[in-house]
Design a protein around this motif. Sequence first.
Motif, short mmCIF file in Angstrom:
data_model
loop_
_atom_site.label_atom_id
_atom_site.label_comp_id
_atom_site.label_asym_id
_atom_site.label_seq_id
_atom_site.Cartn_x
_atom_site.Cartn_y
_atom_site.Cartn_z
N UNK A 35 0.81 -1.22 0.00
CA UNK A 35 0.00 0.00 0.00
C UNK A 35 0.85 1.27 0.00
N UNK A 36 2.03 1.22 0.59
CA UNK A 36 2.88 2.42 0.67
C UNK A 36 3.75 2.62 -0.56
N UNK A 37 4.35 1.54 -1.07
CA UNK A 37 5.34 1.68 -2.15
C UNK A 37 4.80 1.32 -3.53
N UNK A 38 3.71 0.57 -3.59
CA UNK A 38 3.19 0.11 -4.87
C UNK A 38 3.91 -1.13 -5.39
N UNK A 39 4.90 -1.62 -4.65
CA UNK A 39 5.63 -2.82 -5.07
C UNK A 39 4.66 -3.99 -5.23
N UNK A 40 4.78 -4.72 -6.33
CA UNK A 40 3.96 -5.92 -6.52
C UNK A 40 4.56 -7.02 -5.66
N UNK A 41 3.74 -7.56 -4.77
CA UNK A 41 4.21 -8.58 -3.83
C UNK A 41 3.94 -9.99 -4.32
N UNK A 42 2.78 -10.21 -4.91
CA UNK A 42 2.41 -11.54 -5.37
C UNK A 42 1.19 -11.46 -6.27
N UNK A 43 0.87 -12.58 -6.88
CA UNK A 43 -0.34 -12.73 -7.67
C UNK A 43 -1.02 -14.00 -7.18
N UNK A 44 -2.32 -13.92 -6.96
CA UNK A 44 -3.08 -15.08 -6.50
C UNK A 44 -4.40 -15.16 -7.23
N UNK A 45 -5.25 -16.05 -6.77
CA UNK A 45 -6.58 -16.23 -7.35
C UNK A 45 -7.62 -16.12 -6.24
N UNK A 46 -8.78 -15.59 -6.59
CA UNK A 46 -9.87 -15.46 -5.63
C UNK A 46 -11.16 -15.96 -6.26
N UNK A 47 -11.90 -16.77 -5.50
CA UNK A 47 -13.25 -17.14 -5.91
C UNK A 47 -14.21 -16.23 -5.15
N UNK A 48 -15.51 -16.33 -5.36
CA UNK A 48 -16.43 -15.42 -4.67
C UNK A 48 -16.31 -15.45 -3.15
N UNK A 49 -16.12 -16.62 -2.58
CA UNK A 49 -16.01 -16.72 -1.11
C UNK A 49 -14.75 -16.02 -0.62
N UNK A 50 -13.64 -16.17 -1.33
CA UNK A 50 -12.40 -15.48 -0.94
C UNK A 50 -12.57 -13.97 -1.01
#
Length: 128
Positions: A35-50
Amino acid sequence: MDAVPLATPEEAWRIAKSLNYRHIGGTVVAVVQDVETGEVLMVGHMDPVAVVLTLTTGLAHYYSTSRKRIWLKGETSGHYQIVKEFRTDCDGDAVVLKVVQIGAACHTGARSCFSSPASFKIRLNRDA
Protein backbone atom coordinates in the motif's frame (compact mmCIF):
# COMPACT_ATOMS: atom_id res chain seq x y z
CA MET A 1 -2.93 -6.88 13.67
CA ASP A 2 -5.18 -3.97 12.77
CA ALA A 3 -7.41 -5.48 10.11
CA VAL A 4 -10.67 -3.64 9.55
CA PRO A 5 -13.56 -4.84 7.38
CA LEU A 6 -13.83 -3.02 4.06
CA ALA A 7 -17.49 -3.92 3.51
CA THR A 8 -20.55 -5.37 5.20
CA PRO A 9 -21.43 -8.95 4.23
CA GLU A 10 -24.23 -7.65 1.99
CA GLU A 11 -21.91 -5.19 0.22
CA ALA A 12 -19.21 -7.85 -0.09
CA TRP A 13 -21.59 -10.33 -1.74
CA ARG A 14 -22.84 -7.63 -4.11
CA ILE A 15 -19.25 -6.90 -5.15
CA ALA A 16 -18.37 -10.60 -5.39
CA LYS A 17 -21.39 -11.32 -7.60
CA SER A 18 -20.43 -8.48 -9.95
CA LEU A 19 -17.04 -10.00 -10.81
CA ASN A 20 -16.22 -12.16 -13.84
CA TYR A 21 -14.74 -15.46 -12.57
CA ARG A 22 -13.32 -16.62 -15.89
CA HIS A 23 -9.85 -17.74 -14.84
CA ILE A 24 -8.53 -21.05 -13.48
CA GLY A 25 -11.09 -22.83 -11.33
CA GLY A 26 -13.66 -20.05 -11.62
CA THR A 27 -11.49 -17.31 -10.15
CA VAL A 28 -10.41 -13.73 -10.66
CA VAL A 29 -6.72 -12.87 -10.69
CA ALA A 30 -5.58 -10.92 -7.63
CA VAL A 31 -2.53 -8.67 -7.96
CA VAL A 32 -1.20 -7.74 -4.53
CA GLN A 33 0.71 -4.50 -3.97
CA ASP A 34 2.33 -2.86 -0.96
CA VAL A 35 0.00 0.00 0.00
CA GLU A 36 2.88 2.42 0.67
CA THR A 37 5.34 1.68 -2.15
CA GLY A 38 3.19 0.11 -4.87
CA GLU A 39 5.63 -2.82 -5.07
CA VAL A 40 3.96 -5.92 -6.52
CA LEU A 41 4.21 -8.58 -3.83
CA MET A 42 2.41 -11.54 -5.37
CA VAL A 43 -0.34 -12.73 -7.67
CA GLY A 44 -3.08 -15.08 -6.50
CA HIS A 45 -6.58 -16.23 -7.35
CA MET A 46 -9.87 -15.46 -5.63
CA ASP A 47 -13.25 -17.14 -5.91
CA PRO A 48 -16.43 -15.42 -4.67
CA VAL A 49 -16.01 -16.72 -1.11
CA ALA A 50 -12.40 -15.48 -0.94
CA VAL A 51 -13.57 -12.06 -2.13
CA VAL A 52 -16.27 -11.92 0.54
CA LEU A 53 -13.93 -13.11 3.30
CA THR A 54 -11.32 -10.55 2.26
CA LEU A 55 -13.80 -7.68 2.22
CA THR A 56 -15.53 -8.62 5.48
CA THR A 57 -12.39 -9.36 7.52
CA GLY A 58 -9.82 -6.98 6.03
CA LEU A 59 -7.39 -9.90 5.70
CA ALA A 60 -6.44 -11.32 2.30
CA HIS A 61 -8.00 -14.68 1.47
CA TYR A 62 -7.30 -16.60 -1.73
CA TYR A 63 -8.50 -19.67 -3.55
CA SER A 64 -5.82 -22.30 -4.05
CA THR A 65 -6.29 -23.71 -7.53
CA SER A 66 -4.05 -26.69 -6.71
CA ARG A 67 -5.56 -27.57 -3.32
CA LYS A 68 -9.03 -26.42 -4.37
CA ARG A 69 -9.73 -24.59 -1.13
CA ILE A 70 -9.84 -21.13 0.40
CA TRP A 71 -6.79 -20.04 2.36
CA LEU A 72 -6.06 -17.08 4.57
CA LYS A 73 -2.68 -15.60 3.68
CA GLY A 74 -0.57 -16.10 6.79
CA GLU A 75 -2.65 -18.91 8.29
CA THR A 76 0.41 -21.14 8.63
CA SER A 77 3.32 -18.69 8.23
CA GLY A 78 2.00 -15.74 10.23
CA HIS A 79 2.72 -13.55 7.17
CA TYR A 80 -0.68 -11.90 6.94
CA GLN A 81 -1.81 -9.26 4.46
CA ILE A 82 -3.93 -6.48 5.92
CA VAL A 83 -6.03 -5.16 3.05
CA LYS A 84 -6.31 -1.39 2.85
CA GLU A 85 -7.78 -1.09 -0.65
CA PHE A 86 -9.64 -3.42 -3.02
CA ARG A 87 -9.98 -2.46 -6.70
CA THR A 88 -11.49 -4.19 -9.69
CA ASP A 89 -10.38 -3.83 -13.29
CA CYS A 90 -12.56 -2.63 -16.17
CA ASP A 91 -14.03 -6.04 -17.05
CA GLY A 92 -14.19 -7.48 -13.55
CA ASP A 93 -11.87 -10.45 -14.05
CA ALA A 94 -8.97 -9.11 -11.99
CA VAL A 95 -8.57 -7.25 -8.72
CA VAL A 96 -5.80 -5.30 -7.03
CA LEU A 97 -5.32 -5.59 -3.30
CA LYS A 98 -3.25 -2.88 -1.66
CA VAL A 99 -1.96 -4.33 1.57
CA VAL A 100 0.23 -3.94 4.60
CA GLN A 101 2.40 -7.04 4.36
CA ILE A 102 3.35 -8.70 7.64
CA GLY A 103 6.55 -10.66 6.99
CA ALA A 104 7.22 -12.23 3.60
CA ALA A 105 4.66 -12.38 0.79
CA CYS A 106 6.45 -15.15 -1.10
CA HIS A 107 6.46 -18.80 -0.03
CA THR A 108 10.26 -18.73 -0.53
CA GLY A 109 10.59 -16.27 2.34
CA ALA A 110 11.26 -13.27 0.08
CA ARG A 111 9.32 -10.07 0.66
CA SER A 112 7.95 -10.25 -2.89
CA CYS A 113 7.47 -13.16 -5.28
CA PHE A 114 9.09 -10.86 -7.83
CA SER A 115 12.26 -10.30 -5.81
CA SER A 116 13.03 -13.87 -4.78
CA PRO A 117 16.19 -15.60 -6.01
CA ALA A 118 13.99 -17.70 -8.32
CA SER A 119 12.64 -14.65 -10.18
CA PHE A 120 14.43 -12.65 -12.84
CA LYS A 121 14.12 -9.25 -14.44
CA ILE A 122 14.58 -8.19 -18.05
CA ARG A 123 14.88 -4.55 -18.99
CA LEU A 124 14.66 -3.09 -22.45
CA ASN A 125 17.77 -1.24 -23.51
CA ARG A 126 16.23 1.98 -24.76
CA ASP A 127 19.65 3.35 -25.78
CA ALA A 128 20.22 0.67 -28.43
